[in-house]
Design a protein around this motif. Sequence first.
Motif, PDB file in Angstrom:
ATOM      1  N   HIS A   1     -83.682  40.994   4.887  1.00 25.55           N
ATOM      2  CA  HIS A   1     -85.794  41.103   4.831  1.00 25.55           C
ATOM      3  C   HIS A   1     -85.228  40.935   3.891  1.00 25.55           C
ATOM      4  O   HIS A   1     -86.923  40.056   3.317  1.00 25.55           O
ATOM      5  CB  HIS A   1     -86.034  42.396   5.355  1.00 25.55           C
ATOM      6  N   VAL A   2     -84.716  40.791   2.766  1.00 25.00           N
ATOM      7  CA  VAL A   2     -84.572  39.956   1.629  1.00 25.00           C
ATOM      8  C   VAL A   2     -84.233  39.247   0.876  1.00 25.00           C
ATOM      9  O   VAL A   2     -83.355  38.744   1.706  1.00 25.00           O
ATOM     10  CB  VAL A   2     -84.309  41.474   0.158  1.00 25.00           C
ATOM     11  N   PRO A   3     -84.724  38.211  -0.018  1.00 27.06           N
ATOM     12  CA  PRO A   3     -84.393  37.221  -0.658  1.00 27.06           C
ATOM     13  C   PRO A   3     -83.232  37.248  -0.524  1.00 27.06           C
ATOM     14  O   PRO A   3     -82.793  38.536  -1.549  1.00 27.06           O
ATOM     15  CB  PRO A   3     -85.202  36.665  -1.688  1.00 27.06           C
ATOM     16  N   GLU A   4     -82.256  36.158  -1.093  1.00 26.64           N
ATOM     17  CA  GLU A   4     -80.666  36.519  -1.590  1.00 26.64           C
ATOM     18  C   GLU A   4     -79.968  36.605  -3.070  1.00 26.64           C
ATOM     19  O   GLU A   4     -79.477  37.325  -2.435  1.00 26.64           O
ATOM     20  CB  GLU A   4     -80.140  34.981  -0.850  1.00 26.64           C
ATOM     21  N   GLU A   5     -80.957  35.611  -3.867  1.00 27.59           N
ATOM     22  CA  GLU A   5     -80.720  36.659  -5.443  1.00 27.59           C
ATOM     23  C   GLU A   5     -81.010  38.099  -5.581  1.00 27.59           C
ATOM     24  O   GLU A   5     -79.826  39.172  -5.353  1.00 27.59           O
ATOM     25  CB  GLU A   5     -81.400  36.036  -6.045  1.00 27.59           C
ATOM     26  N   VAL A   6     -81.592  39.111  -4.525  1.00 27.44           N
ATOM     27  CA  VAL A   6     -81.990  40.566  -4.766  1.00 27.44           C
ATOM     28  C   VAL A   6     -81.036  41.137  -3.964  1.00 27.44           C
ATOM     29  O   VAL A   6     -80.356  42.384  -4.144  1.00 27.44           O
ATOM     30  CB  VAL A   6     -83.613  40.371  -4.128  1.00 27.44           C
ATOM     31  N   ARG A   7     -80.475  40.345  -2.676  1.00 29.96           N
ATOM     32  CA  ARG A   7     -79.757  41.109  -1.496  1.00 29.96           C
ATOM     33  C   ARG A   7     -78.180  40.813  -3.275  1.00 29.96           C
ATOM     34  O   ARG A   7     -77.574  41.965  -2.973  1.00 29.96           O
ATOM     35  CB  ARG A   7     -79.054  39.771  -0.409  1.00 29.96           C
ATOM     36  N   ARG A   8     -78.305  40.071  -3.753  1.00 27.13           N
ATOM     37  CA  ARG A   8     -76.299  39.930  -4.204  1.00 27.13           C
ATOM     38  C   ARG A   8     -77.071  41.146  -5.094  1.00 27.13           C
ATOM     39  O   ARG A   8     -75.657  41.710  -5.459  1.00 27.13           O
ATOM     40  CB  ARG A   8     -76.436  38.413  -5.317  1.00 27.13           C
ATOM     41  N   ARG A   9     -77.918  41.199  -5.555  1.00 26.29           N
ATOM     42  CA  ARG A   9     -77.978  42.395  -7.374  1.00 26.29           C
ATOM     43  C   ARG A   9     -78.006  43.672  -6.740  1.00 26.29           C
ATOM     44  O   ARG A   9     -77.604  43.827  -6.844  1.00 26.29           O
ATOM     45  CB  ARG A   9     -79.458  41.580  -7.770  1.00 26.29           C
ATOM     46  N   MET A  10     -78.736  43.636  -5.294  1.00 22.95           N
ATOM     47  CA  MET A  10     -79.098  45.501  -4.457  1.00 22.95           C
ATOM     48  C   MET A  10     -76.416  45.380  -4.158  1.00 22.95           C
ATOM     49  O   MET A  10     -76.660  46.499  -4.271  1.00 22.95           O
ATOM     50  CB  MET A  10     -79.746  44.815  -3.410  1.00 22.95           C
ATOM     51  N   ASP A  11     -76.419  44.671  -3.527  1.00 24.56           N
ATOM     52  CA  ASP A  11     -74.926  44.461  -3.086  1.00 24.56           C
ATOM     53  C   ASP A  11     -73.531  45.112  -4.320  1.00 24.56           C
ATOM     54  O   ASP A  11     -73.635  46.155  -4.043  1.00 24.56           O
ATOM     55  CB  ASP A  11     -74.579  43.300  -2.546  1.00 24.56           C
ATOM     56  N   ASP A  12     -74.285  44.402  -5.671  1.00 26.74           N
ATOM     57  CA  ASP A  12     -73.848  44.791  -6.879  1.00 26.74           C
ATOM     58  C   ASP A  12     -73.731  46.276  -7.969  1.00 26.74           C
ATOM     59  O   ASP A  12     -73.113  47.227  -7.662  1.00 26.74           O
ATOM     60  CB  ASP A  12     -73.848  43.677  -7.903  1.00 26.74           C
ATOM     61  N   ALA A  13     -75.122  47.005  -7.124  1.00 27.37           N
ATOM     62  CA  ALA A  13     -75.404  47.998  -7.506  1.00 27.37           C
ATOM     63  C   ALA A  13     -75.026  49.002  -6.574  1.00 27.37           C
ATOM     64  O   ALA A  13     -74.182  49.758  -7.094  1.00 27.37           O
ATOM     65  CB  ALA A  13     -77.247  48.032  -7.824  1.00 27.37           C
ATOM     66  N   MET A  14     -75.029  48.361  -5.489  1.00 27.62           N
ATOM     67  CA  MET A  14     -74.410  49.643  -4.643  1.00 27.62           C
ATOM     68  C   MET A  14     -72.760  49.315  -4.665  1.00 27.62           C
ATOM     69  O   MET A  14     -72.285  50.909  -4.475  1.00 27.62           O
ATOM     70  CB  MET A  14     -74.600  48.592  -3.104  1.00 27.62           C
ATOM     71  N   ARG A  15     -71.915  48.391  -4.882  1.00 31.47           N
ATOM     72  CA  ARG A  15     -70.630  48.629  -5.804  1.00 31.47           C
ATOM     73  C   ARG A  15     -70.606  49.404  -6.137  1.00 31.47           C
ATOM     74  O   ARG A  15     -69.206  50.295  -6.546  1.00 31.47           O
ATOM     75  CB  ARG A  15     -69.811  47.232  -5.381  1.00 31.47           C
ATOM     76  N   ALA A  16     -71.018  49.286  -7.418  1.00 34.00           N
ATOM     77  CA  ALA A  16     -71.057  50.047  -8.399  1.00 34.00           C
ATOM     78  C   ALA A  16     -71.233  51.574  -8.459  1.00 34.00           C
ATOM     79  O   ALA A  16     -70.954  52.811  -8.758  1.00 34.00           O
ATOM     80  CB  ALA A  16     -71.712  49.827 -10.036  1.00 34.00           C
ATOM     81  N   MET A  17     -72.155  51.696  -7.341  1.00 34.46           N
ATOM     82  CA  MET A  17     -72.871  52.807  -7.278  1.00 34.46           C
ATOM     83  C   MET A  17     -71.648  53.724  -5.832  1.00 34.46           C
ATOM     84  O   MET A  17     -71.142  54.629  -6.293  1.00 34.46           O
ATOM     85  CB  MET A  17     -74.203  53.216  -6.790  1.00 34.46           C
ATOM     86  N   ALA A  18     -70.657  53.058  -5.207  1.00 36.18           N
ATOM     87  CA  ALA A  18     -69.797  53.757  -4.536  1.00 36.18           C
ATOM     88  C   ALA A  18     -68.892  53.528  -5.353  1.00 36.18           C
ATOM     89  O   ALA A  18     -68.332  55.739  -5.147  1.00 36.18           O
ATOM     90  CB  ALA A  18     -69.584  52.551  -3.604  1.00 36.18           C
ATOM     91  N   ASP A  19     -68.267  53.444  -6.390  1.00 34.33           N
ATOM     92  CA  ASP A  19     -67.149  53.446  -7.375  1.00 34.33           C
ATOM     93  C   ASP A  19     -67.831  55.460  -7.829  1.00 34.33           C
ATOM     94  O   ASP A  19     -66.455  55.919  -7.993  1.00 34.33           O
ATOM     95  CB  ASP A  19     -67.465  52.397  -8.019  1.00 34.33           C
ATOM     96  N   THR A  20     -69.018  55.336  -8.110  1.00 36.30           N
ATOM     97  CA  THR A  20     -68.786  56.624  -8.669  1.00 36.30           C
ATOM     98  C   THR A  20     -69.553  58.040  -7.891  1.00 36.30           C
ATOM     99  O   THR A  20     -68.633  59.063  -8.136  1.00 36.30           O
ATOM    100  CB  THR A  20     -70.426  56.472  -9.108  1.00 36.30           C
ATOM    101  N   VAL A  21     -69.823  57.476  -6.944  1.00 39.68           N
ATOM    102  CA  VAL A  21     -69.770  58.259  -5.800  1.00 39.68           C
ATOM    103  C   VAL A  21     -68.691  58.780  -5.137  1.00 39.68           C
ATOM    104  O   VAL A  21     -68.395  59.711  -4.756  1.00 39.68           O
ATOM    105  CB  VAL A  21     -70.766  57.694  -4.225  1.00 39.68           C
ATOM    106  N   ALA A  22     -68.053  57.695  -5.469  1.00 36.05           N
ATOM    107  CA  ALA A  22     -66.387  58.140  -5.090  1.00 36.05           C
ATOM    108  C   ALA A  22     -65.970  59.321  -6.403  1.00 36.05           C
ATOM    109  O   ALA A  22     -64.981  60.376  -5.855  1.00 36.05           O
ATOM    110  CB  ALA A  22     -65.299  57.506  -4.465  1.00 36.05           C
ATOM    111  N   ILE A  23     -65.879  58.727  -7.147  1.00 38.32           N
ATOM    112  CA  ILE A  23     -65.484  60.288  -8.521  1.00 38.32           C
ATOM    113  C   ILE A  23     -65.984  61.719  -8.305  1.00 38.32           C
ATOM    114  O   ILE A  23     -65.144  62.230  -7.714  1.00 38.32           O
ATOM    115  CB  ILE A  23     -65.699  59.003  -9.396  1.00 38.32           C
TER     116      ILE A  23
END
Length: 138
Positions: A103-125
């Motif tokens: 439900h969000v624009p493509e650009e916002v979705r890409r930025r959020m996906d990038d942030a979630m990927r970065a956060m996933a690495d930190t959460v794993a640690i």
Amino acid sequence: MTVFENPDSMRDVTRVGDLYAFYEPLLTERQRQIVELYHFEDMSLGEIAEVLSISRQAVHDQLRRVEEQLESYEAALHLRELAQAERKAWERMVEAWSEAARHVPEEVRRRMDDAMRAMADTVAILLGGDADVRKPVE
């Protein structure tokens, strides 16, 4: 019953592994060696005793003391408990983002996906290197 009295219990093995992942640096080299041989190399008390040139009883006593020490660290610091809560919160956030992403624009979705990927690495640690941390869907 202590963790080491029933080494075949998957829940107990998982708990020892979790506690060890968080508190391993607080153990002595000998304690780490015994825990790793017993739990990760699947050696018997007798085999460990032979390798370390100590009695089987000494290995048993050391495992029991290490278990008590790990449990006391957890009782004081709650790192495993916090990691479990963090894991559940992360899973809820990934699920919510998966629903909201449509439900969000493509650009916002890409930025959020990038942030979630970065956060996933930190959460794993933070979760002790937990391989079960789910990253957001592309």
